[in-house]
Design an enzyme around this catalytic site. Structure first.
Site, PDB file in Angstrom:
ATOM      1  N   ALA A 175      30.807  32.355  34.918  1.00 42.27           N
ATOM      2  CA  ALA A 175      29.936  31.476  34.867  1.00 42.27           C
ATOM      3  C   ALA A 175      30.277  30.284  35.760  1.00 42.27           C
ATOM      4  O   ALA A 175      29.428  29.313  36.910  1.00 42.27           O
ATOM      5  CB  ALA A 175      29.240  31.081  33.374  1.00 42.27           C
TER       6      ALA A 175
ATOM      7  N   LYS B 133      32.423  29.371  38.367  1.00 37.16           N
ATOM      8  CA  LYS B 133      32.527  30.099  39.667  1.00 37.16           C
ATOM      9  C   LYS B 133      30.649  29.948  39.956  1.00 37.16           C
ATOM     10  O   LYS B 133      30.929  30.245  41.245  1.00 37.16           O
ATOM     11  CB  LYS B 133      33.798  31.164  39.985  1.00 37.16           C
ATOM     12  CG  LYS B 133      34.464  31.510  39.367  1.00 37.16           C
ATOM     13  CD  LYS B 133      35.735  30.119  40.260  1.00 37.16           C
ATOM     14  CE  LYS B 133      35.845  30.609  42.107  1.00 37.16           C
ATOM     15  NZ  LYS B 133      36.697  29.616  42.830  1.00 37.16           N
TER      16      LYS B 133
ATOM     17  N   THR C 154      34.637  34.857  43.663  1.00 38.39           N
ATOM     18  CA  THR C 154      35.451  35.872  42.549  1.00 38.39           C
ATOM     19  C   THR C 154      34.286  36.821  42.201  1.00 38.39           C
ATOM     20  O   THR C 154      33.205  36.138  42.708  1.00 38.39           O
ATOM     21  CB  THR C 154      36.069  35.485  41.143  1.00 38.39           C
ATOM     22  OG1 THR C 154      36.073  37.101  40.517  1.00 38.39           O
ATOM     23  CG2 THR C 154      35.046  34.281  40.694  1.00 38.39           C
ATOM     24  N   ASP C 155      34.568  37.949  42.534  1.00 40.14           N
ATOM     25  CA  ASP C 155      33.782  39.359  42.478  1.00 40.14           C
ATOM     26  C   ASP C 155      33.689  39.354  40.017  1.00 40.14           C
ATOM     27  O   ASP C 155      32.195  39.956  40.529  1.00 40.14           O
ATOM     28  CB  ASP C 155      34.191  40.685  42.528  1.00 40.14           C
ATOM     29  CG  ASP C 155      34.971  41.329  41.975  1.00 40.14           C
ATOM     30  OD1 ASP C 155      36.119  40.050  40.552  1.00 40.14           O
ATOM     31  OD2 ASP C 155      36.195  42.298  41.320  1.00 40.14           O
ATOM     32  N   GLU C 156      33.602  38.376  40.087  1.00 38.36           N
ATOM     33  CA  GLU C 156      33.123  38.244  38.341  1.00 38.36           C
ATOM     34  C   GLU C 156      31.688  37.560  38.640  1.00 38.36           C
ATOM     35  O   GLU C 156      31.970  37.566  36.947  1.00 38.36           O
ATOM     36  CB  GLU C 156      34.733  37.552  37.454  1.00 38.36           C
ATOM     37  CG  GLU C 156      36.035  38.138  37.613  1.00 38.36           C
ATOM     38  CD  GLU C 156      36.597  37.377  37.325  1.00 38.36           C
ATOM     39  OE1 GLU C 156      36.376  37.252  35.894  1.00 38.36           O
ATOM     40  OE2 GLU C 156      37.871  38.176  37.453  1.00 38.36           O
TER      41      GLU C 156
ATOM     42  N   TYR D  51      34.491  31.150  33.448  1.00 35.20           N
ATOM     43  CA  TYR D  51      35.094  31.722  34.316  1.00 35.20           C
ATOM     44  C   TYR D  51      34.528  31.392  35.309  1.00 35.20           C
ATOM     45  O   TYR D  51      34.287  31.045  36.002  1.00 35.20           O
ATOM     46  CB  TYR D  51      37.002  31.782  34.059  1.00 35.20           C
ATOM     47  CG  TYR D  51      37.192  32.892  35.591  1.00 35.20           C
ATOM     48  CD1 TYR D  51      37.207  31.744  36.250  1.00 35.20           C
ATOM     49  CD2 TYR D  51      36.764  33.461  36.175  1.00 35.20           C
ATOM     50  CE1 TYR D  51      37.485  31.727  37.823  1.00 35.20           C
ATOM     51  CE2 TYR D  51      37.497  34.131  36.925  1.00 35.20           C
ATOM     52  CZ  TYR D  51      37.696  33.006  38.884  1.00 35.20           C
ATOM     53  OH  TYR D  51      38.042  33.444  39.589  1.00 35.20           O
TER      54      TYR D  51
ATOM     55  N   ASP E 291      46.182  19.402  45.870  1.00 40.61           N
ATOM     56  CA  ASP E 291      46.202  19.983  44.728  1.00 40.61           C
ATOM     57  C   ASP E 291      46.763  19.215  43.720  1.00 40.61           C
ATOM     58  O   ASP E 291      46.908  18.086  43.506  1.00 40.61           O
ATOM     59  CB  ASP E 291      47.237  21.131  45.402  1.00 40.61           C
ATOM     60  CG  ASP E 291      47.595  22.073  43.909  1.00 40.61           C
ATOM     61  OD1 ASP E 291      46.841  23.440  43.945  1.00 40.61           O
ATOM     62  OD2 ASP E 291      47.539  21.985  42.821  1.00 40.61           O
TER      63      ASP E 291
ATOM     64  N   GLU F  48      40.017  26.372  38.290  1.00 38.02           N
ATOM     65  CA  GLU F  48      40.876  26.817  37.305  1.00 38.02           C
ATOM     66  C   GLU F  48      39.772  28.511  37.235  1.00 38.02           C
ATOM     67  O   GLU F  48      39.288  29.214  37.651  1.00 38.02           O
ATOM     68  CB  GLU F  48      40.311  26.394  35.824  1.00 38.02           C
ATOM     69  CG  GLU F  48      40.288  24.917  35.410  1.00 38.02           C
ATOM     70  CD  GLU F  48      42.193  24.367  35.255  1.00 38.02           C
ATOM     71  OE1 GLU F  48      42.253  25.754  35.082  1.00 38.02           O
ATOM     72  OE2 GLU F  48      42.454  24.003  35.080  1.00 38.02           O
ATOM     73  N   SER F  49      40.936  29.262  37.387  1.00 40.03           N
ATOM     74  CA  SER F  49      40.731  30.578  36.929  1.00 40.03           C
ATOM     75  C   SER F  49      41.670  31.475  36.309  1.00 40.03           C
ATOM     76  O   SER F  49      40.701  33.185  36.716  1.00 40.03           O
ATOM     77  CB  SER F  49      42.067  30.857  38.254  1.00 40.03           C
ATOM     78  OG  SER F  49      43.356  30.351  38.146  1.00 40.03           O
TER      79      SER F  49
ATOM     80  N   ASP G 130      40.945  42.949  21.476  1.00 39.75           N
ATOM     81  CA  ASP G 130      40.624  42.989  22.904  1.00 39.75           C
ATOM     82  C   ASP G 130      40.114  41.211  22.971  1.00 39.75           C
ATOM     83  O   ASP G 130      39.847  40.596  22.734  1.00 39.75           O
ATOM     84  CB  ASP G 130      39.383  44.068  23.071  1.00 39.75           C
ATOM     85  CG  ASP G 130      38.818  44.235  24.397  1.00 39.75           C
ATOM     86  OD1 ASP G 130      39.621  43.743  25.377  1.00 39.75           O
ATOM     87  OD2 ASP G 130      38.152  45.260  25.227  1.00 39.75           O
TER      88      ASP G 130
ATOM     89  N   ASP H 274      43.028  15.660  43.350  1.00 40.26           N
ATOM     90  CA  ASP H 274      41.761  16.336  42.527  1.00 40.26           C
ATOM     91  C   ASP H 274      40.609  15.992  43.751  1.00 40.26           C
ATOM     92  O   ASP H 274      40.212  14.928  44.151  1.00 40.26           O
ATOM     93  CB  ASP H 274      41.024  15.440  41.534  1.00 40.26           C
ATOM     94  CG  ASP H 274      40.264  16.527  40.575  1.00 40.26           C
ATOM     95  OD1 ASP H 274      39.314  17.146  40.919  1.00 40.26           O
ATOM     96  OD2 ASP H 274      40.365  16.139  39.107  1.00 40.26           O
ATOM     97  N   ILE H 275      40.095  18.019  43.707  1.00 38.92           N
ATOM     98  CA  ILE H 275      38.977  18.214  44.824  1.00 38.92           C
ATOM     99  C   ILE H 275      37.626  17.122  43.963  1.00 38.92           C
ATOM    100  O   ILE H 275      36.935  16.332  44.431  1.00 38.92           O
ATOM    101  CB  ILE H 275      38.689  18.947  44.436  1.00 38.92           C
ATOM    102  CG1 ILE H 275      38.241  20.225  43.558  1.00 38.92           C
ATOM    103  CG2 ILE H 275      39.596  20.434  45.010  1.00 38.92           C
ATOM    104  CD1 ILE H 275      37.763  21.019  43.320  1.00 38.92           C
TER     105      ILE H 275
END
Ligand code: NAD
Ligand code: TYD
Length: 355
Positions: free
Chosen positions: A160, A162, A132-134, A158, A31, A82-83, A289, A57-58
């Site tokens: 995009a 993922k 993620t579902d996003e 984010y 991590d 990054e999440s 928003d 770092d990965i």
């Protein structure tokens, strides 16, 4: 042993703690310790020789290569990312670097390592990518929930980034035969959740007597899953998932944000009433928003249930009660994560939002 990346973050640390509570198989935890990584999440493992923590770092190919050679893991679980959507709006670059470029470098090293394995070590090796579902974008009110065959339509930097990482993982399977598995999960909540995300932010702000900032009309819908159920789904996919497949993970629990906030307020009214006896809901404020705010996410978790027999153990009622109680029971953790950098982020994200 297994290699977990991002294991000092919210979901990764819950995964490592649960893993070592259930098996003696050691974990190497790589991590970078960004603002979201917190070794205090892993404090209960201090002195436990089954947990090897490496700060790095990965995307550091030399480091990853040497870790793989030295420890010879049988599986890699990639949580590192990054999440946070709002941070990706303010500064997308880190998202591109870690989620896309970092995942690419990690995949390259894993491909080289896997290429050297033979026999059973090669055939049983797994790379599990946590997503993620996003990536599926936003649903309208009456659309069916996301299934694994939905088109990818990411809307934020984010999601995009993922989506790009998911595509790379897929490509490494199809092109090089790398034995990969991908999970696409809905919104998680639970212990060790960094209070920049909705549920922990509402808990810590409520207790501090601060405003509870609800974006827009508060009617955006998310599908919430208790983090330990996500961890059990990942363990199950690692154990029995079909190579190259993706599995949607969710709790069948769609709720508008405003209902989530009222639920948290109601639990706090019960468990830690305000000194003045008034309801915490009085602290709710509607604020500007999020740009490009996705209206609705919902996961159809039928495939993982049918094919792998996985189901969540918690209902939303039981999970959110445990979560609120955890924050009440861990004031030192809460105080420690609200550092200067955290306060800077709160100022950046909320200062320009008008009520
Ligand atoms: P988090 O932000 O809490 O933790 C991310 C961790 O990754 C941190 O410990 C951070 O230090 C580490 N990290 C960041 N960049 C790194 C790098 N370059 N190299 C090594 N480590 C790095 O995130 P989380 O909520 O625990 O999410 C974990 C994973 O699950 C992510 O891939 C995320 O996209 C995915 N996911 C999250 C949710 C959710 O609701 N939180 C839902 C579905 C999927
Ligand atoms: P978040 O926890 O950031 O997760 P995600 O954006 O990945 O779904 O936000 C969950 C929902 O809560 C999302 O619709 C945005 C909303 N939200 C607020 O209304 N106020 C806030 O202060 C935050 C952080 C989020």
């Amino acid at each position: 042993m297994i290699l977990v990346t991002g294991g000092a973050g919210f979901i990764g640390s819950n995964f490592v703690l649960d893993w070592l509570a259930q098996t003696n198989e050691p974990v190497i935890n790589l991590d970078k310790l960004t603002y979201a990584g917190n070794v205090q999440n892993l404090a209960s493992l201090d002195g436990d020789s089954r947990h090897i923590f490496i700060q790095g770092d990965i995307g550091d190919s030399e480091l990853v290569k040497s870790l793989l050679q030295q420890h010879q893991p049988r599986a890699i679980l990639n949580f590192a990312a990054e999440s946070h959507v709002d941070r990706s709006i303010h500064g997308p670059e880190d998202f591109i670097q870690t989620n896309i470029v970092g995942t690419f470098h990690l995949l390259e090293e894993v491909r080289a390592y896997w290429g050297q394995l033979d026999g059973e070590a090669r055939s049983t090796f797994r790379f599990l990518h946590v997503s993620t579902d996003e990536v599926y974008g936003s649903l309208r009110k009456d659309d069916p929930a996301f299934s694994e065959t939905n088109r990818y339509e990411p809307n934020s930097p984010y999601s995009a980034s993922k989506a790009a990482s998911d595509h790379l993982v897929r490509a490494y399977h199809h092109t090089y035969g790398l034995p990969v598995l991908t999970t696409n999960c809905s919104n998680n909540y639970g212990p060790y959740h960094f209070p920049e995300k909705l549920i922990p932010l509402m808990i810590v702000n409520a207790l501090a007597g601060k405003a509870l900032p609800v974006y827009g009309d508060g009617m955006q819908i998310r599908d919430w899953l208790y983090v330990k159920d996500h961890c059990s789904a990942i363990r199950r996919v690692l154990e029995a998932g079909q190579l190259g497949e993706t599995y949607n993970v969710g709790g069948w629990n769609e709720m508008p944000n405003i209902d989530i906030v009222h639920t948290v307020c109601g639990l706090l009214d019960e468990l830690r009433p305000r000194p003045d006896g008034k309801p915490y809901a009085e602290q709710i404020t509607y604020v500007t928003d999020r740009p490009g705010h996705d209206r609705r996410y919902a996961i159809d978790a039928g495939k993982i249930e049918r094919e792998l027999g996985w189901k969540p153990a918690e209902t939303f009622d039981s999970g959110i009660r445990k979560t609120v109680q955890w924050y009440l029971d861990n004031p030192a953790w809460v105080a420690n994560v609200q550092s200067g950098a955290y306060r800077d982020w709160v100022a950046t994200n909320y200062a320009e939002r008008t009520e």
